[in-house]
Design an enzyme around this catalytic site. Structure first.
Site, PDB file in Angstrom:
ATOM      1  N   CYS A 154      15.100  28.479 -79.794  1.00 32.88           N
ATOM      2  CA  CYS A 154      14.718  27.296 -79.016  1.00 32.88           C
ATOM      3  C   CYS A 154      15.883  26.338 -78.767  1.00 32.88           C
ATOM      4  O   CYS A 154      15.887  25.607 -77.778  1.00 32.88           O
ATOM      5  CB  CYS A 154      13.610  26.535 -79.741  1.00 32.88           C
ATOM      6  SG  CYS A 154      12.082  27.475 -79.954  1.00 32.88           S
ATOM      7  N   HIS A 233      25.778  26.328 -87.311  1.00 33.61           N
ATOM      8  CA  HIS A 233      25.065  27.573 -87.613  1.00 33.61           C
ATOM      9  C   HIS A 233      24.982  27.716 -89.130  1.00 33.61           C
ATOM     10  O   HIS A 233      26.007  27.746 -89.812  1.00 33.61           O
ATOM     11  CB  HIS A 233      25.820  28.769 -87.018  1.00 33.61           C
ATOM     12  CG  HIS A 233      24.987  29.988 -86.830  1.00 33.61           C
ATOM     13  ND1 HIS A 233      24.172  30.510 -87.823  1.00 33.61           N
ATOM     14  CD2 HIS A 233      24.810  30.797 -85.754  1.00 33.61           C
ATOM     15  CE1 HIS A 233      23.555  31.570 -87.364  1.00 33.61           C
ATOM     16  NE2 HIS A 233      23.929  31.782 -86.110  1.00 33.61           N
ATOM     17  N   HIS A 316      19.046   6.615 -75.527  1.00 36.89           N
ATOM     18  CA  HIS A 316      17.915   7.520 -75.310  1.00 36.89           C
ATOM     19  C   HIS A 316      18.081   8.769 -76.172  1.00 36.89           C
ATOM     20  O   HIS A 316      19.206   9.204 -76.446  1.00 36.89           O
ATOM     21  CB  HIS A 316      17.825   7.919 -73.832  1.00 36.89           C
ATOM     22  CG  HIS A 316      17.744   6.763 -72.891  1.00 36.89           C
ATOM     23  ND1 HIS A 316      16.567   6.107 -72.622  1.00 36.89           N
ATOM     24  CD2 HIS A 316      18.715   6.129 -72.172  1.00 36.89           C
ATOM     25  CE1 HIS A 316      16.804   5.126 -71.752  1.00 36.89           C
ATOM     26  NE2 HIS A 316      18.094   5.112 -71.481  1.00 36.89           N
ATOM     27  N   HIS A 320      14.161  18.151 -79.216  1.00 39.13           N
ATOM     28  CA  HIS A 320      13.379  19.380 -79.041  1.00 39.13           C
ATOM     29  C   HIS A 320      11.937  19.172 -79.502  1.00 39.13           C
ATOM     30  O   HIS A 320      11.683  18.901 -80.680  1.00 39.13           O
ATOM     31  CB  HIS A 320      14.018  20.517 -79.825  1.00 39.13           C
ATOM     32  CG  HIS A 320      13.160  21.739 -79.914  1.00 39.13           C
ATOM     33  ND1 HIS A 320      12.625  22.356 -78.805  1.00 39.13           N
ATOM     34  CD2 HIS A 320      12.735  22.469 -80.986  1.00 39.13           C
ATOM     35  CE1 HIS A 320      11.914  23.406 -79.182  1.00 39.13           C
ATOM     36  NE2 HIS A 320      11.963  23.491 -80.507  1.00 39.13           N
ATOM     37  N   ASN A 353       5.476  23.498 -76.494  1.00 36.38           N
ATOM     38  CA  ASN A 353       6.798  23.984 -76.880  1.00 36.38           C
ATOM     39  C   ASN A 353       7.265  24.980 -75.820  1.00 36.38           C
ATOM     40  O   ASN A 353       6.847  26.135 -75.819  1.00 36.38           O
ATOM     41  CB  ASN A 353       6.734  24.642 -78.262  1.00 36.38           C
ATOM     42  CG  ASN A 353       8.106  25.075 -78.767  1.00 36.38           C
ATOM     43  OD1 ASN A 353       9.062  25.167 -78.010  1.00 36.38           O
ATOM     44  ND2 ASN A 353       8.200  25.345 -80.064  1.00 36.38           N
TER      45      ASN A 353
END
Length: 487
Positions: A154, A233, A316, A320, A353
């Protein structure tokens, strides 16, 4: 230890000229109660799964009659779900070509103006690729650099901007088209295991297209400039690597798997990402305050970590919209007020989503139902399987108040918290958050009075922890615990 790739200003600026988000047709709108009845005819139906899915969806923050699913996996339109490769391509063509057509129409550019094409879809990866599908549909030039990114989760709607930035740096005077989408038809799970069923509850139809360039004359018309891009990661950890995946369940049926540690792993990745980007976006007053906190911590271990006021770092926040609990956890960890969270909760409410395109729906809401003023900064935050997290900092080059088709239904009446299925409220121990804020305010006041040459202050390492309230569940999980993880 997580590895971070960080970039800010380059000799060649990277502009976001414009972007579009796909608006599905109204006949694909999903009504939960009606869908419950229609789905009883599906061969995979069981009362146990129905009860579980209702529990997840009603707590998810999604509009119970306002999100969209393609016809093939929409109980209102399909007597039996279809999720084969060919059917999934129908959705991919509709979403991706629809977003690109809208973007080209808005910018006045032709397909032959595009030099670089990057598509992103985590689960559905046909051959020829989705980028090749767009080349064929729009007849892009034969020398176009085209790439498809698969299996990235995502968060790649945010993180892939770093790749596009690098491609533009290697190819001066170019225009890049980025098309992120997740194809829900192919991601549909027809099995019976609840760990895999949550994708059916939360994933919805959607996609985006964004036009980026390093051509300097576009700076006069572009909406935003990329100021910073950070990605982390944490796949070195077995827990992070395995907490979310696509693959077969115990019966050999493919689906999206969510482990009990998925929220914790996502929080750890985002924490590392925030820690990397925070020193780059703080004000000089915040640098001074952080320095004072660092000195105090050397004298006393009881001194709390410095927590900056992120609303002074960016105006702002496009976060996700993966689920209600994740958004609330990020809100608590960054101590963001409800007004800053509303656009992300709005995207979750009306579009669910949409995976890698969610943050673009959030930005579109901001431009349609409010305004991003010239000079203001937008913090775009994404995370996904691997586990990976990314943050982009965009600076508005002009006042951006643009009606996007996906949000036209709210253009004259922006959402309030009362319009949401579940209220926005900060999670975590409120007293602790308040104490940290009080300490920060006192330190800022002292720093403002004492600092005379802030440019000489070395930027300190800023400790930043994202607080996501999640219990350390043990297998097997109850339905309630799994529903918590799902949203």
């Amino acid at each position: 230890m997580a590895a971070a790739s960080i970039a800010s200003y380059h000799k060649e600026p990277v502009y976001l000229v414009d972007f579009s988000v796909y608006k599905p047709p109204e006949d694909l709108r999903l009504d939960r109660q009606e869908a419950e009845e229609k789905a009883k005819s599906w061969s995979m139906y069981s009362e146990e799964l129905r009860d579980f899915m209702v529990k997840v969806v009603t707590r998810s923050g999604l509009n119970q009659s306002g999100t969209f699913l393609p016809a093939a996996v929409n109980p209102l339109l399909s007597k039996e779900p279809k999720y084969d490769m060919a059917t999934a391509m129908e959705e991919a063509k509709a979403v991706m070509t629809g977003a690109v057509e809208d973007l080209l129409a808005k910018t006045g550019l032709r397909a032959t103006d595009i030099d670089i094409l990057v598509t992103n879809c985590s689960i559905y990866c046909p051959t020829p690729s989705l980028s090749s599908m767009l080349v064929n549909h729009f007849k892009f030039r034969s020398d176009i650099q085209s790439y498809h990114l698969g299996g990235m989760g995502c968060g790649n709607g945010v993180m892939a901007i770093g790749l596009i930035r690098d491609l533009l740096q290697a190819r001066p005077n170019s225009i890049a088209l980025f098309v992120p989408a997740e194809i829900t038809t192919y991601a549909f799970y027809p099995g019976k295991h609840k760990h895999y069923m949550v994708a059916n509850c939360l994933f919805r139809m959607g996609g985006a297209a964004a036009l980026l360039t390093n051509k300097r004359h576009f700076g006069r018309i572009a909406k935003y400039q990329l100021m910073h891009n950070v990605r982390v990661h944490t796949g070195q950890s077995d827990d992070s690597y395995g907490c979310m995946s696509w693959g077969p369940d115990p019966d050999g049926v493919n689906g999206v798997y969510l482990g009990r540690n998925v929220v914790t792993c996502a929080a750890e990745a985002l924490e590392a990402c925030l820690k990397a980007v925070t020193p780059k976006v703080m004000t000089w007053g915040q640098y001074a305050a952080a320095t004072i906190f660092t000195l105090r911590k050397q004298l006393s271990a009881d001194t709390p970590d410095y927590v900056p006021d992120y609303t002074r770092c960016a105006t702002h926040f496009a976060i996700h919209a993966g689920g209600y609990a994740v958004l609330k956890g990020i809100q608590a960890g960054m101590s963001l007020p409800a007004t800053k969270m509303l656009p992300s909760f709005a995207a979750l409410r009306d579009y669910g989503n949409t995976s890698c395109s969610t943050t673009w729906y959030v930005l579109a809401y901001m431009e349609t139902c409010g305004k991003v003023v010239r000079g203001q900064r937008v913090m775009q935050i994404g995370m996904g399987g691997g586990m990976k997290a990314g943050i982009n900092i965009w600076q508005a080059l002009k006042d951006n108040q643009t009606p996007h088709a996906a949000w036209r239904h709210l253009a004259d009446k922006p959402l309030t918290e009362a319009d949401l299925p579940r209220a926005i409220q900060a999670m975590g121990p409120a007293a602790k958050v308040a104490d940290n804020q009080d300490n920060t305010e006192r330190a800022n006041a002292a720093a403002t009075a004492a600092a005379t040459d802030l440019a000489a202050i070395e930027k300190p390492v800023v400790a930043r922890k994202v607080t996501v309230e999640i219990q350390a569940y043990a297998e097997p999980l109850t339905d309630e615990q799994l529903a918590d993880l799902a949203h």
